[in-house]
Design a protein around this motif. Structure first.
Motif, mmCIF file in Angstrom:
data_model
loop_
_atom_site.group_PDB
_atom_site.id
_atom_site.type_symbol
_atom_site.label_atom_id
_atom_site.label_comp_id
_atom_site.label_asym_id
_atom_site.label_seq_id
_atom_site.Cartn_x
_atom_site.Cartn_y
_atom_site.Cartn_z
ATOM 1 N N LYS A 51 0.848 -1.186 0.000
ATOM 2 C CA LYS A 51 0.000 0.000 0.000
ATOM 3 C C LYS A 51 0.886 1.239 0.000
ATOM 4 O O LYS A 51 1.829 1.337 0.782
ATOM 5 N N ILE A 52 0.589 2.169 -0.882
ATOM 6 C CA ILE A 52 1.226 3.486 -0.869
ATOM 7 C C ILE A 52 0.112 4.511 -0.769
ATOM 8 O O ILE A 52 -0.668 4.699 -1.697
ATOM 9 N N GLN A 53 0.041 5.135 0.382
ATOM 10 C CA GLN A 53 -1.015 6.117 0.647
ATOM 11 C C GLN A 53 -0.416 7.518 0.555
ATOM 12 O O GLN A 53 0.511 7.856 1.286
ATOM 13 N N LEU A 56 7.264 10.872 5.776
ATOM 14 C CA LEU A 56 7.314 9.513 5.248
ATOM 15 C C LEU A 56 7.115 8.542 6.399
ATOM 16 O O LEU A 56 7.819 8.606 7.414
ATOM 17 N N ASN A 57 6.155 7.631 6.245
ATOM 18 C CA ASN A 57 5.796 6.717 7.330
ATOM 19 C C ASN A 57 5.755 5.290 6.805
ATOM 20 O O ASN A 57 4.906 4.945 5.984
ATOM 21 N N TYR A 58 6.687 4.465 7.293
ATOM 22 C CA TYR A 58 6.740 3.059 6.889
ATOM 23 C C TYR A 58 6.120 2.190 7.974
ATOM 24 O O TYR A 58 6.378 2.383 9.161
ATOM 25 N N LYS A 59 5.327 1.234 7.562
ATOM 26 C CA LYS A 59 4.700 0.342 8.532
ATOM 27 C C LYS A 59 5.747 -0.532 9.215
ATOM 28 O O LYS A 59 5.695 -0.783 10.414
ATOM 29 N N SER A 60 6.722 -0.992 8.428
ATOM 30 C CA SER A 60 7.718 -1.919 8.963
ATOM 31 C C SER A 60 9.123 -1.325 9.035
ATOM 32 O O SER A 60 9.956 -1.806 9.784
ATOM 33 N N GLY A 118 11.206 -4.289 6.948
ATOM 34 C CA GLY A 118 10.658 -5.609 6.654
ATOM 35 C C GLY A 118 9.969 -5.681 5.300
ATOM 36 O O GLY A 118 9.859 -4.692 4.579
ATOM 37 N N PHE A 119 9.532 -6.878 4.965
ATOM 38 C CA PHE A 119 8.808 -7.099 3.708
ATOM 39 C C PHE A 119 7.777 -8.201 3.933
ATOM 40 O O PHE A 119 8.078 -9.191 4.605
ATOM 41 N N PRO A 120 6.571 -8.043 3.370
ATOM 42 C CA PRO A 120 6.032 -6.882 2.649
ATOM 43 C C PRO A 120 5.836 -5.676 3.579
ATOM 44 O O PRO A 120 5.710 -5.837 4.780
ATOM 45 N N ASP A 121 5.798 -4.505 2.982
ATOM 46 C CA ASP A 121 5.692 -3.281 3.763
ATOM 47 C C ASP A 121 4.618 -2.377 3.159
ATOM 48 O O ASP A 121 4.119 -2.633 2.056
ATOM 49 N N GLN A 122 4.266 -1.335 3.907
ATOM 50 C CA GLN A 122 3.339 -0.312 3.435
ATOM 51 C C GLN A 122 3.922 1.048 3.803
ATOM 52 O O GLN A 122 4.740 1.157 4.713
ATOM 53 N N TYR A 165 -0.128 -11.431 -2.772
ATOM 54 C CA TYR A 165 0.605 -11.754 -1.531
ATOM 55 C C TYR A 165 1.105 -10.490 -0.852
ATOM 56 O O TYR A 165 0.959 -10.316 0.371
ATOM 57 N N VAL A 166 1.682 -9.607 -1.639
ATOM 58 C CA VAL A 166 2.194 -8.339 -1.081
ATOM 59 C C VAL A 166 1.049 -7.472 -0.586
ATOM 60 O O VAL A 166 1.141 -6.874 0.487
#
Length: 347
Positions: free
Chosen positions: A23-25, A162-166, A169-173, A343-344
């Motif tokens: 996801k890219i928001q 910029l805000n990364y969920k992980s 890690g992978f998968p990420d948002q 999957y991603v």
């Protein structure tokens, strides 16, 4: 031809990013002035990925101020120039090298004079931690130099979160927030330059601390970060997450929580591993060990995937087409592509 090549490269990278991230928001693009000089000022957590995400989603064709030590080879200089990257010199490059910055500042003023945009990371370094670090005054020198040289030109700042969920890690948002623009001209006082520097730095720092998760107390960082992970907060929403940060007891230490996957998650991981085994094997055994800093993990993984997957799909299609038929090969590649995308998206 040069512009066509740039657009093709941008499209390729943008497609890769939107396949790499589940996801890219993007929020606040309406805040980005059109056809006016703009200095984008993002926080910096994930090396080159920060640059690429802004480049493909800021609705401008910006120049990038980049640390000078990457411009070491003539071939790289030409390629980076093609990508609109400009070297900026830091104290670690030596005091003599710092003298080159005035020419860089004047070049930036010329770029602003032509109505273009520039991206610069005001923290002057990257770090994977979820906090805004003290800002360098370098970006204010660029801005005020431009204001003095272009007194009749409006120059805007747009802070970017910029805000990364992980993070690594992978998968990420990822979520990107473009803040309301700041008109620099009204904040510059030629009779009090240092005061102007402090005011601009303070304002940008405050904005960034709202646009991304910010853990102010560095000594208690691990405790607070651990609690946030245990609470499973939405790091894509820094506004709510920062409220949680403010309410936490920083003296409490929490053991890392490992989420358990259900049977469907285990099966999905197993199938992903089988279908992508050659890529995963090369990444884990050859490429991943070469990552020298955690901040570069996402960048190196994305770059590896961007180059390796087209080759993998092409080789797989060729082998299946020779053994069966082109139609079977095409169907297999299509299935693999859709499965990887799903999957991603769902992890």
């Amino acid at each position: 031809m040069k512009n066509i090549g740039y657009q093709l490269l941008k499209t390729w990278i943008k497609t890769g990013l939107y396949l790499y991230y589940g996801k890219i928001q993007v929020s606040g693009l309406e805040n980005v002035p059109k056809n006016k000089p703009v200095l984008f000022l993002p926080n910096h957590q994930s090396a080159l990925l920060d640059v690429l995400l802004i480049a493909v989603d800021c609705n401008r064709k910006p120049f990038f101020l980049t640390r000078s030590d990457v411009f070491t080879k003539p071939t790289l200089k030409k390629f980076f120039a093609y990508l609109r990257m400009i070297p900026i010199y830091r104290i670690r490059d030596g005091r003599e090298a710092l003298k080159n910055n005035q020419a860089v500042f004047d070049q930036c003023a010329e770029i602003f004079g032509n109505g273009h945009a520039i991206v610069m990371f005001p923290e002057a370094n990257h770090n994977i931690k979820r906090r805004v670090r003290p800002l360098s005054k370098g970006f204010t020198r660029i801005l005020f130099n431009a204001v003095e040289r272009l007194p009749d030109t409006e120059i805007h700042i747009v802070p970017v979160g910029l805000n990364y969920k992980s993070n690594s890690g992978f998968p990420d948002q990822v979520a990107i927030y473009f803040d309301k623009s700041i008109l620099v001209n009204t904040m510059y006082d030629a009779d009090d330059v240092q005061g102007s520097v402090n005011n601009v730095k303070g304002l940008v720092s405050d904005r960034l601390k709202q646009l991304t998760t910010h853990i102010e107390d560095e000594k208690a960082y691990e405790n607070i970060s651990g609690q946030l992970n245990a609470l499973d907060v939405d790091f894509l929403n820094p506004f709510e997450t920062n409220k949680v940060v403010g309410a936490l007891d920083k003296s409490i230490s929490v053991e890392p929580v490992k989420k358990k996957k259900g049977i469907l998650g285990i099966l999905a991981n197993a199938l992903f591993t089988i279908l992508n085994f050659p890529i995963l094997f090369i990444w884990r055994k050859w490429a991943k060990p070469k990552v020298w800093e955690p901040e570069f993990m996402g960048t190196l993984r994305f770059g590896f995937a961007l180059l390796a997957y087209p080759v993998y799909y092409a080789l797989l299609f060729t082998v299946i087409a020779l053994l069966c038929s082109g139609l079977v090969g095409l169907m297999v590649i299509l299935f693999l592509f859709i499965y990887n995308w799903a999957y991603v998206r769902n992890n």
